[in-house]
Design a protein around this motif. Structure first.
Motif, PDB file in Angstrom:
ATOM      1  N   ALA A   1       4.132   5.719  -5.455  1.00 18.39           N
ATOM      2  CA  ALA A   1       4.044   5.789  -6.953  1.00 18.39           C
ATOM      3  C   ALA A   1       3.016   6.824  -7.598  1.00 18.39           C
ATOM      4  N   ASN A   2       1.943   6.849  -6.663  1.00 16.51           N
ATOM      5  CA  ASN A   2       0.699   7.656  -7.297  1.00 16.51           C
ATOM      6  C   ASN A   2       1.203   9.060  -6.953  1.00 16.51           C
ATOM      7  N   LEU A   3       1.816   9.452  -5.816  1.00 16.76           N
ATOM      8  CA  LEU A   3       2.392  10.693  -5.427  1.00 16.76           C
ATOM      9  C   LEU A   3       3.316  11.307  -6.346  1.00 16.76           C
ATOM     10  N   ILE A   4       4.515  10.377  -6.644  1.00 13.94           N
ATOM     11  CA  ILE A   4       5.218  10.916  -7.716  1.00 13.94           C
ATOM     12  C   ILE A   4       4.569  11.101  -9.128  1.00 13.94           C
ATOM     13  N   ALA A   5       3.688  10.284  -9.569  1.00 13.25           N
ATOM     14  CA  ALA A   5       2.824  10.650 -10.897  1.00 13.25           C
ATOM     15  C   ALA A   5       2.300  11.820 -10.628  1.00 13.25           C
ATOM     16  N   THR A   6       1.429  11.971  -9.435  1.00 12.81           N
ATOM     17  CA  THR A   6       0.726  13.508  -9.444  1.00 12.81           C
ATOM     18  C   THR A   6       1.549  14.535  -9.482  1.00 12.81           C
TER      19      THR A   6
ATOM     20  N   ASP B   1       0.782  -1.217  -0.232  1.00 11.91           N
ATOM     21  CA  ASP B   1       0.008  -0.010  -0.051  1.00 11.91           C
ATOM     22  C   ASP B   1       0.828   1.253  -0.022  1.00 11.91           C
ATOM     23  N   LYS B   2       1.887   1.231   0.832  1.00 13.27           N
ATOM     24  CA  LYS B   2       2.912   2.349   0.864  1.00 13.27           C
ATOM     25  C   LYS B   2       3.457   2.454  -0.562  1.00 13.27           C
ATOM     26  N   GLU B   3       3.931   1.590  -1.147  1.00 12.13           N
ATOM     27  CA  GLU B   3       4.751   1.595  -2.570  1.00 12.13           C
ATOM     28  C   GLU B   3       3.686   2.200  -3.506  1.00 12.13           C
TER      29      GLU B   3
END
Length: 160
Positions: free
Chosen positions: A134-139, A128-130
């Motif tokens: 990944a979502n944060l970096i994409a955003t 879940d943390k990974e």
């Protein structure tokens, strides 16, 4: 006298397994399940009394959790020593979980084998943390792209 000592040893082993933060299953050299903690029974979806004293490989094939764990164990045992582990995904308590299955050969001080301990480590929190990272970096990447594109266009316009 021997029976009392064996019962005491079994009670201590059961207490140790219950205190672990991971699911644990003990099987002897004949692949008979001798102990398992509550977490392991929950993950396998099998009543503890039905599995104890039976061969780990000969349980019901209609239980998908057990079938997946058994397949993961066979995969893990196929790897060289020191690399024996496999991931298994299961739907437990209304949520998808990822477990890292690790078999460990149990040996006495004189190197005589007496069984295997199978542990299932819940990796769901890490996964879940990974995913969140990944979502944060994409955003962030997407959010930075828009102003950088505007600046790039403005610089190009100024250069003309």
């Amino acid at each position: 006298m021997e029976t009392t000592a064996a019962n005491g040893e079994n009670s201590r082993t059961a207490a140790i397994l219950e205190s672990l933060d991971v699911a644990a299953i003990l099987i002897d050299l004949d692949d008979t399940v001798t102990h398992l903690n509550e977490q392991a029974a929950l993950i396998l979806g099998i009543d503890r009394e039905r599995i104890l004293g039976r061969s780990f490989y000969d349980l019901e094939d209609d239980n998908s959790h057990y079938v997946n764990v058994r397949a993961a164990l066979r995969r893990a045992l196929g790897y060289p020593r020191g690399e024996q582990q496999a991931e298994v995904s299961l739907h437990v308590r209304g949520r998808d979980h990822t477990y890292l299955l690790k078999p460990a050969r149990l040996r006495l001080d004189d190197e005589t084998p007496f069984g295997t301990m199978i542990t299932l480590h819940d990796l769901t929190y890490l996964r879940d943390k990974e995913r969140a990272r990944a979502n944060l970096i994409a955003t962030l990447s997407s959010e930075l792209k828009t102003p950088l594109t505007s600046l790039s266009l403005a610089i190009e316009l100024l250069q003309r």
